[in-house]
Design a protein around this motif. Structure first.
Motif, mmCIF file in Angstrom:
data_model
loop_
_atom_site.group_PDB
_atom_site.id
_atom_site.type_symbol
_atom_site.label_atom_id
_atom_site.label_comp_id
_atom_site.label_asym_id
_atom_site.label_seq_id
_atom_site.Cartn_x
_atom_site.Cartn_y
_atom_site.Cartn_z
ATOM 1 N N GLY A 361 0.797 -1.217 -0.101
ATOM 2 C CA GLY A 361 -0.094 -0.053 -0.054
ATOM 3 C C GLY A 361 0.782 1.277 -0.049
ATOM 4 O O GLY A 361 2.097 1.199 -0.449
ATOM 5 N N ALA A 362 0.326 2.385 0.684
ATOM 6 C CA ALA A 362 0.781 3.664 0.547
ATOM 7 C C ALA A 362 2.221 3.777 1.337
ATOM 8 O O ALA A 362 3.206 4.230 0.839
ATOM 9 N N ARG A 363 2.145 2.653 2.517
ATOM 10 C CA ARG A 363 3.485 2.915 2.999
ATOM 11 C C ARG A 363 4.680 2.181 2.328
ATOM 12 O O ARG A 363 5.839 2.741 2.547
ATOM 13 N N ALA A 364 4.328 1.181 1.623
ATOM 14 C CA ALA A 364 5.351 0.568 0.596
ATOM 15 C C ALA A 364 5.907 1.626 -0.474
ATOM 16 O O ALA A 364 6.927 1.658 -0.824
ATOM 17 N N GLN A 365 4.936 2.189 -0.901
ATOM 18 C CA GLN A 365 5.211 3.249 -2.016
ATOM 19 C C GLN A 365 5.935 4.506 -1.532
ATOM 20 O O GLN A 365 7.045 4.735 -2.213
ATOM 21 N N ARG A 366 5.583 4.847 -0.231
ATOM 22 C CA ARG A 366 6.686 5.922 0.254
ATOM 23 C C ARG A 366 8.008 5.413 0.603
ATOM 24 O O ARG A 366 8.747 6.215 0.299
ATOM 25 N N ALA A 367 8.151 4.245 1.108
ATOM 26 C CA ALA A 367 9.445 3.678 1.175
ATOM 27 C C ALA A 367 10.118 3.547 -0.040
ATOM 28 O O ALA A 367 11.365 3.785 -0.162
ATOM 29 N N LEU A 368 9.414 3.201 -1.074
ATOM 30 C CA LEU A 368 10.262 3.074 -2.387
ATOM 31 C C LEU A 368 10.666 4.581 -2.864
ATOM 32 O O LEU A 368 12.140 4.926 -3.107
ATOM 33 N N ALA A 369 9.766 5.531 -2.793
ATOM 34 C CA ALA A 369 10.134 7.018 -3.131
ATOM 35 C C ALA A 369 11.479 7.392 -2.338
ATOM 36 O O ALA A 369 12.392 7.882 -2.716
ATOM 37 N N ALA A 387 1.719 11.402 -6.396
ATOM 38 C CA ALA A 387 0.656 10.460 -6.344
ATOM 39 C C ALA A 387 0.292 10.381 -4.695
ATOM 40 O O ALA A 387 -0.863 10.147 -4.415
ATOM 41 N N LEU A 388 1.378 10.172 -3.962
ATOM 42 C CA LEU A 388 1.021 10.195 -2.477
ATOM 43 C C LEU A 388 0.289 11.302 -2.035
ATOM 44 O O LEU A 388 -0.483 11.302 -1.178
ATOM 45 N N ILE A 389 0.638 12.368 -2.475
ATOM 46 C CA ILE A 389 0.383 13.648 -2.163
ATOM 47 C C ILE A 389 -1.059 13.929 -2.555
ATOM 48 O O ILE A 389 -2.119 14.474 -1.641
ATOM 49 N N ALA A 390 -1.542 13.415 -3.581
ATOM 50 C CA ALA A 390 -2.841 13.409 -3.942
ATOM 51 C C ALA A 390 -3.889 12.818 -3.184
ATOM 52 O O ALA A 390 -4.979 13.043 -3.047
ATOM 53 N N ALA A 391 -3.454 11.659 -2.577
ATOM 54 C CA ALA A 391 -4.073 10.734 -1.684
ATOM 55 C C ALA A 391 -4.205 11.235 -0.230
ATOM 56 O O ALA A 391 -5.012 11.187 0.604
ATOM 57 N N GLN A 392 -3.064 12.008 0.021
ATOM 58 C CA GLN A 392 -2.745 12.385 1.435
ATOM 59 C C GLN A 392 -2.367 13.822 1.509
ATOM 60 O O GLN A 392 -1.138 14.180 1.741
#
Length: 557
Positions: A361-369, A387-392
């Motif tokens: 999910g978002a946590r894994a996406q953030r870790a990759l970034a 993309a994460l900012i659009a959701a959060q």
């Protein structure tokens, strides 16, 4: 003299050679003592696996020594070697050796098996310092509670109820004991007290929410979880919120004395590790997992502690035991990727982070970034942050992270907008104040504003070397070299191994006429091999010093 000394050495060597056919045996006690000393040294170096090895070698020769028993069992627990811990506890029992942690292991085993009286009797033999007193009381609370004597159990808390940092820990222990005993009204009141006790304990917070939900107070349960999760963005609490919001029950495993004590040991470990007592901290986490193997929060904390100690293989082994369906799975994979990166395995780290991001999910996406950004792949990180900012859109960290990536890409206008937006969402964030202020200063834009921003960051974090360096560099840019020197010398004291900080101090020394000191700092900066080091610029300064006009060099945080 040299030839005489050589002759003497030759004679000595011949004498030894002549005697090589006979060597008196080393007494077993001497070997044991040597192993004890080496084990103790390994303990001091926080290498608990090595300590366990040497303590066990010593125990093979002198199995009745209480110091060796205690050293062996503590290091075995710290190394998560439960089999060895059990073997030493059995040895201590067979030889009637008084060792606090041997009694502790026996008490934990008895509690786990539901043998309340045995657990209590073994716990009462856990005698020693403050840590022994703390762990003993956790065990006695739950042994008494298991016996149906919850009031006698919570009475064990005693002075710990009003002694920080233990107040919150024992408030949760009392609440959970009352919860287990079915004394709901008292338990809910105790949980509320625990929430104010100064210890952020997610497994305890879960139990509070679970009791509220079971009594029909779902909205209050959600409030407790959201209030706690808002502080730390904890995956376990976030998963609990999601379950309740969709109408599902939390479905926590039934609260038992073993699980209650496991949460107690988990909380105690946080206190020990904060006090840099890695032996007791890691041992407490192992004991927690002996009592509740499903307590993934303890396993993650164990891995974090091993990372802090530089034991990457131990950390990765602990992380591998967090199941894929755990709320902490994405966090565990992200941590493993960072560990791999720390080992210099950049390709492996990126591959793991990318695979996790595809299925997570978002946590894994953030870790990759974050990992992409840390290895300089800013263009790959930027769209993930977007993309994460659009959701959060209210997460200041995302704006800060994207701003840092954009600044490194040379997109300063967009970077500045992100950094300012981060401060709008969450004012007075020291990292953002420092990054924005330092960037303005280093670029020679709005230096006075940059100085104000960094001054505020320094007020909030006066012991942060990077921030104090930024403040010194602001004064340097303004030509106030004496003020710059004061702060830059302090920055080097706080972060002596930072090449940029040493470089800045060298510049300040040059400007106040201390040319020898300046070259020393530049040479030191050159020797530190920092990725941000501009070696060509440093070598030029070492050769020629600074030109008459101030020179700005990019060295961003």
């Amino acid at each position: 003299m040299r030839s005489a000394r050589s002759a003497a050495l030759l004679a000595a060597s011949l004498s030894v050679a002549a005697c090589a056919t006979y060597a008196p045996p080393t007494p077993p006690a001497a070997n044991a003592y040597a192993n004890f000393l080496v084990g103790r040294l390994a303990d001091l170096r926080q290498d608990h696996d090595a300590a366990a090895e040497h303590y066990f070698e010593a125990l093979a020769r002198t199995p009745g020594d209480p110091d060796l028993v205690e050293g062996a069992i503590v290091s075995a627990l710290a190394a998560d070697d439960v089999d060895r811990a059990h073997s030493v506890a059995a040895l201590a029992a067979s030889r009637h050796v008084a060792a606090p942690h041997a009694s502790l292991v026996r008490a934990v085993d008895a509690l786990d098996a539901g043998h309340w009286r045995q657990a209590r009797d073994a716990a009462l033999h856990v005698r020693g310092g403050a840590s022994a007193d703390l762990t003993q009381r956790i065990l006695v609370i739950w042994a008494r509670t298991g016996e149906g004597r919850v009031q006698d159990g919570v009475a064990q808390i005693g002075e710990f109820a009003n002694t920080r940092p233990f107040t919150g820990l024992f408030a949760y222990q009392r609440a959970m004991a009352l919860d287990y005993a079915g004394r709901t009204t008292e338990a809910l009141a105790a949980y509320q007290e625990a929430e104010q006790g100064g210890l952020w304990l997610p497994p305890g917070i879960e139990r509070h929410a679970d009791l509220l939900a079971r009594t029909g107070a779902k909205d209050q349960a959600l409030e407790v979880l959201r209030r706690a999760d808002g502080r730390q963005n904890n995956p376990i609490l976030a998963a609990d919120v999601a379950r309740l919001e969709t109408g599902s029950a939390l479905n926590l495993p039934a609260l038992t004395p073993a699980r209650g004590a496991a949460i107690g040991f988990y909380g105690a470990s946080a206190i020990f590790l904060q006090q840099t007592d890695s032996s007791e901290g890691l041992a407490s986490l192992t004991l927690a997992l002996m009592l509740d193997p499903g307590l993934d929060a303890a396993r993650l904390s164990y891995a974090e502690a091993q990372v802090d100690l530089g034991h990457s293989e131990k950390a990765r082994d602990a992380l591998s035991h967090i199941p894929a369906d755990s709320p902490l799975s994405d966090t565990a994979k992200a941590m493993e990727a960072w560990v791999l990166l720390g080992e210099g395995r950049q390709d492996d780290a990126l591959a793991l982070a990318q695979a996790s991001a595809q299925s997570g999910g978002a946590r894994a996406q953030r870790a990759l970034a974050d990992i992409e950004r840390s290895v300089g792949r800013y263009a790959d990180a930027e769209p993930i942050y977007t993309a994460l900012i659009a959701a959060q859109p209210q997460d200041w960290v995302l704006y800060f992270s994207r701003g840092a990536a954009r600044e490194r890409m040379g997109h300063w206008a967009d970077a500045e907008a992100d950094l300012r937006r981060a401060l709008e969402v969450s004012p007075d964030q020291p990292d953002v104040l420092n990054y924005l202020g330092y960037s303005l200063i280093d670029r020679g834009e709005n230096v006075q504003e940059g100085l104000s921003l960094v001054q505020r960051a320094a007020e909030l974090r006066p012991q942060n070397g990077a921030i104090i360096d930024s403040l010194g560099w602001a004064y340097f840019k303004l030509g106030q070299y004496d003020d710059a020197l004061t702060y830059l010398e302090r920055a080097v004291e706080l972060t002596p191994s930072d090449a940029v900080v040493n470089d800045h101090l060298g510049d300040a020394y040059w400007r106040v006429g201390k040319h020898i000191e300046a070259r020393f700092q530049w040479q030191r900066a050159l020797s530190l091999h920092d990725a941000d080091t501009d070696r060509t610029a440093l070598e030029a300064k070492l050769a020629r010093g600074l030109p008459p006009a101030p020179v700005t060099r990019s060295a961003h945080r």
